[in-house]
Motif scaffolding. Structure first.
Motif, PDB file in Angstrom:
ATOM      1  N   UNK A 134       0.840  -1.205   0.000  1.00 50.00           N
ATOM      2  CA  UNK A 134       0.000   0.000   0.000  1.00 50.00           C
ATOM      3  C   UNK A 134       0.872   1.251   0.000  1.00 50.00           C
ATOM      4  N   UNK A 135       1.987   1.191   0.717  1.00 52.32           N
ATOM      5  CA  UNK A 135       2.805   2.408   0.847  1.00 52.32           C
ATOM      6  C   UNK A 135       3.501   2.749  -0.474  1.00 52.32           C
ATOM      7  N   UNK A 136       3.941   1.714  -1.215  1.00 56.90           N
ATOM      8  CA  UNK A 136       4.557   1.977  -2.530  1.00 56.90           C
ATOM      9  C   UNK A 136       3.503   2.516  -3.498  1.00 56.90           C
ATOM     10  N   UNK A 137       2.311   1.943  -3.455  1.00 55.82           N
ATOM     11  CA  UNK A 137       1.235   2.407  -4.349  1.00 55.82           C
ATOM     12  C   UNK A 137       0.886   3.865  -4.049  1.00 55.82           C
ATOM     13  N   UNK A 138       0.805   4.190  -2.753  1.00 59.78           N
ATOM     14  CA  UNK A 138       0.416   5.562  -2.391  1.00 59.78           C
ATOM     15  C   UNK A 138       1.492   6.573  -2.775  1.00 59.78           C
ATOM     16  N   UNK A 139       2.753   6.192  -2.549  1.00 61.84           N
ATOM     17  CA  UNK A 139       3.835   7.112  -2.923  1.00 61.84           C
ATOM     18  C   UNK A 139       3.850   7.326  -4.439  1.00 61.84           C
ATOM     19  N   UNK A 140       3.637   6.256  -5.202  1.00 68.24           N
ATOM     20  CA  UNK A 140       3.619   6.394  -6.666  1.00 68.24           C
ATOM     21  C   UNK A 140       2.470   7.306  -7.105  1.00 68.24           C
ATOM     22  N   UNK A 141       1.290   7.129  -6.476  1.00 69.77           N
ATOM     23  CA  UNK A 141       0.145   7.999  -6.811  1.00 69.77           C
ATOM     24  C   UNK A 141       0.504   9.461  -6.549  1.00 69.77           C
ATOM     25  N   UNK A 142       1.100   9.707  -5.395  1.00 72.46           N
ATOM     26  CA  UNK A 142       1.477  11.078  -5.026  1.00 72.46           C
ATOM     27  C   UNK A 142       2.473  11.660  -6.022  1.00 72.46           C
ATOM     28  N   UNK A 143       3.492  10.869  -6.361  1.00 72.67           N
ATOM     29  CA  UNK A 143       4.534  11.385  -7.253  1.00 72.67           C
ATOM     30  C   UNK A 143       3.983  11.663  -8.649  1.00 72.67           C
ATOM     31  N   UNK A 144       3.100  10.796  -9.131  1.00 70.11           N
ATOM     32  CA  UNK A 144       2.526  11.011 -10.468  1.00 70.11           C
ATOM     33  C   UNK A 144       1.607  12.227 -10.453  1.00 70.11           C
ATOM     34  N   UNK A 145       0.835  12.370  -9.378  1.00 72.21           N
ATOM     35  CA  UNK A 145      -0.085  13.516  -9.301  1.00 72.21           C
ATOM     36  C   UNK A 145       0.677  14.845  -9.396  1.00 72.21           C
ATOM     37  N   UNK A 146       1.901  14.868  -8.867  1.00 73.46           N
ATOM     38  CA  UNK A 146       2.671  16.124  -8.841  1.00 73.46           C
ATOM     39  C   UNK A 146       3.750  16.181  -9.921  1.00 73.46           C
ATOM     40  N   UNK A 147       3.745  15.211 -10.818  1.00 74.88           N
ATOM     41  CA  UNK A 147       4.852  15.093 -11.788  1.00 74.88           C
ATOM     42  C   UNK A 147       4.664  16.025 -12.974  1.00 74.88           C
ATOM     43  N   UNK A 148       5.738  16.249 -13.727  1.00 75.73           N
ATOM     44  CA  UNK A 148       5.608  17.007 -14.980  1.00 75.73           C
ATOM     45  C   UNK A 148       4.642  16.305 -15.933  1.00 75.73           C
ATOM     46  N   UNK A 149       4.130  17.083 -16.872  1.00 79.08           N
ATOM     47  CA  UNK A 149       3.144  16.587 -17.827  1.00 79.08           C
ATOM     48  C   UNK A 149       3.618  15.291 -18.501  1.00 79.08           C
ATOM     49  N   UNK A 150       2.716  14.351 -18.629  1.00 81.21           N
ATOM     50  CA  UNK A 150       3.024  13.137 -19.393  1.00 81.21           C
ATOM     51  C   UNK A 150       3.526  11.980 -18.551  1.00 81.21           C
TER      52      UNK A 150
END
Ligand SMILES: Cc1ncc(COP(=O)(O)O)c(C=O)c1O
Length: 443
Positions: free
Chosen positions: A73-89
Motif C-alpha cells: 500500500x505504501x509503494x502504491x500511495x507514494x507512486x500515486x502522489x509522485x505522479x499527481x505532482x509530476x511534470x506533464x506526461x
C-alpha cells in the motif's frame, strides 16, 4: 582500529551520534550546521518527528516484501502522489534505492523502450561534460566527472558527451544567454547527425548541474531547444534530478522552471531526505505504453526496490513538505542566501562566480577573477575549505575539477528546507571564514 573501509583512508572521520533540525552532533559533543544536507539529501533536516513516526508505523506492520511477489500500500500511495505532482506526461514510477540505481534503470528502460517499439538499432547515449550521474559503471559512462571516471575508463560503455550549459565559462564574450543556449542545442543536433539520428537512444542531463561543477543553471530557452532537438529525432530526454529535484530549487521539479517535461526523470536524494535510501524513475506514459503493449516485462529489477520502509520515509517526507508549504520557504530562504552570498563574496578577490537557484547555490573559487584562472589543483583548495568549515562547525559540499574535470574549485551550499534566515547568516559567515582561512594557508 576501524574495520570500516572508509571513503578516504587518509582521513579521520568524526563519529556522528545524533541529529536534530539542521544540526548534527558528534561523539565529542561538537555541533555542525548541516548547510549541505550531506550531499543535498537532508531536505527536512534530521530526526523529523513525523517522518520517524511514519517509519516506525511501517516497521511495525511490514518491513519487507519482495516486489516479484507483492506490491504494498505504501509503494502504491507514494507512486500515486509522485505522479499527481509530476511534470506533464509522467504516468508511472519505478522505485530504486538511490540515485545511481535510478540512472542505470533509466538508461536500460530507454534502451528497452526502443527494442519494444521495433528500433533495436538505437545504441548511443549522449550526456554532457562536467556532469555527474553516479558512480556505477553506466552512470559513470554517461556522466563526465573526470576524477571519478578516469581509472575506470576501460570498463565503461561508449558514450558521447557534449558541452555543459556552464554560463560562467562557456558563454562567449558578447553572446547573449539565449544565443548561448541555442548554440549548445545546435551542438547536440550536430552530434546526433554525426552518430546517425536513428542510432541514438537518449540525451541525459542534470536540469541544474550539481556535484561536478556546482549549481549551474541553464540559459533561458536551452532546455526547450534541447527538447525540440530530441523530439525531431525521436530521441528520449532523460532529466537527472537526483540532486536538484524534489523541491531543492524552489519548485518540486527543477524542469518546471525550464518549461519542459522529460520522458524519463530520475529523483533520489530529496525524495527520502536521507531517512531511508530511496530513488525512483518517473516514466512518461508513452514509454510505459510501449512496455504495456509490448513484452510487458522490463528486464530489470533489484532486491530492495520499492522497499516499504523507504517508501514510508519518502511518502512522509513529501507529505510534510506539502503540508508545511516548505517550497515557499525554499524560495524565500533561497533569495536570502543569494543576497548574503552576494554581499559577502560579490567583491571577493577569489570568488569568480556565485550561482544557483533556491536552496541549491554555489560559489566558484578562482586564482584570478579577470582571467578566471583556477588555483593549482595540487593545492586541493576544496578539501581545505571543507576541513576549515568542519573546524567551524559547518558542513558544506566543496569539490574540485569544476572548470574542466581537473582544475577549479567550488563550494555547494544546500541547507535543509526548514532553514531560517538567522541560520543562513551564520552559514555564510562561517563559510567566509573557512574560505579565507584556506586561502591564507601556505603553498
Ligand atoms: C545528479 C546526480 N545523479 C546521480 C547521483 C548518484 O546518486 P547516488 O549517490 O545516490 O547513487 C548523484 C549523486 O550525487 C547526483 O548528484
Amino acid at each position: 582500529m576501524t574495520r570500516v573501509f572508509h571513503r578516504s583512508l587518509a582521513h579521520d572521520y568524526p563519529v556522528a551520534v545524533s541529529g536534530r533540525g539542521v544540526t548534527i552532533r558528534d561523539s565529542e559533543g561538537r555541533d555542525y550546521i548541516d548547510a549541505s544536507g550531506g550531499a543535498a539529501v537532508s531536505c527536512l533536516g534530521h530526526s523529523h518527528p513525523d517522518v520517524l513516526a511514519a517509519m516506525h508505523a511501517q516497521l511495525d506492520s511490514l518491513a519487507y516484501a519482495h516486489t516479484s511477489f507483492f506490491t504494498t500500500a505504501v509503494a502504491e500511495e507514494l507512486a500515486q502522489t509522485l505522479v499527481a505532482d509530476a511534470p506533464e506526461g509522467i504516468s508511472h514510477v519505478y522505485f530504486l534505492s538511490g540515485g545511481s540505481e535510478a540512472i542505470e534503470t533509466a538508461l536500460k528502460m530507454a534502451r528497452q523502450y526502443f527494442v519494444e517499439i521495433g528500433q533495436p538499432q538505437r545504441r548511443h547515449i549522449i550526456g554532457r561534460r562536467q556532469s555527474y550521474h553516479g558512480n556505477t559503471l553506466g552512470a559513470l559512462a554517461v556522466g563526465h566527472n573526470a576524477a571519478r571516471r578516469v581509472q575506470y575508463a576501460p570498463l565503461l560503455i561508449e558514450a558521447e558527451h557534449v558541452s555543459p550549459a556552464y554560463d560562467y565559462r562557456g558563454r562567449a564574450p558578447g553572446e547573449t544567454p539565449e544565443a548561448y543556449g541555442l548554440r549548445l542545442a545546435a551542438e547536440l543536433e550536430e552530434t546526433i547527425a554525426r552518430l546517425g539520428p536513428d542510432s541514438v537512444i537518449a540525451f541525459i542531463a542534470e536540469t541544474v548541474g550539481g556535484a561536478t561543477c556546482g549549481a549551474i543553471t541553464a540559459p533561458p530557452g536551452y532546455f526547450r531547444a534541447i527538447r525540440e532537438v530530441c523530439d525531431r529525432h525521436g530521441i528520449l530526454l532523460i532529466l537527472d534530478e537526483v540532486m536538484c529535484g524534489m523541491g531543492r530549487t524552489g519548485t518540486l521539479h527543477a524542469c518546471e522552471q525550464e518549461g519542459v517535461a522529460p520522458d524519463l526523470m530520475t529523483i533520489a536524494k530529496g525524495l527520502g531526505g536521507g531517512f531511508a535510501p530511496i530513488g525512483a524513475v518517473l516514466v512518461a506514459d508513452r514509454v510505459f505504453q510501449a512496455f504495456d503493449r509490448g513484452s510487458k516485462l522490463f528486464q530489470h529489477g533489484h532486491t530492495y526496490l520499492g522497499h516499504p520502509l523507504a517508501c514510508a520515509a519518502g511518502l512522509a517526507v513529501q507529505t510534510v513538505i506539502k503540508r508545511d508549504n516548505l517550497l515557499a520557504n525554499v524560495q524565500a530562504q533561497g533569495a536570502h542566501l543569494a543576497r548574503r552570498l552576494g554581499e559577502t563574496f560579490g567583491n571577493h578577490h577569489h570568488v569568480g562566480d556565485i550561482r544557483g537557484r533556491g536552496l541549491f547555490q554555489a560559489i566558484e573559487i578562482v586564482a584570478d577573477r579577470g582571467s578566471k584562472e583556477p588555483f593549482d589543483p595540487a593545492l586541493k583548495l576544496h578539501a581545505r575549505i571543507k576541513a576549515e568549515a568542519m573546524a567551524r562547525g559547518l558542513m558544506v559540499y566543496p569539490s574540485g575539477g569544476t572548470a574542466d574535470g581537473t582544475r577549479g574549485d567550488h563550494v555547494l551550499i544546500a541547507p535543509p528546507f526548514i532553514v531560517d534566515a538567522e541560520t543562513i547568516d551564520t552559514i555564510v559567515e562561517r563559510l567566509a571564514e573557512a574560505v579565507d582561512a584556506s586561502l591564507a594557508q601556505p603553498g
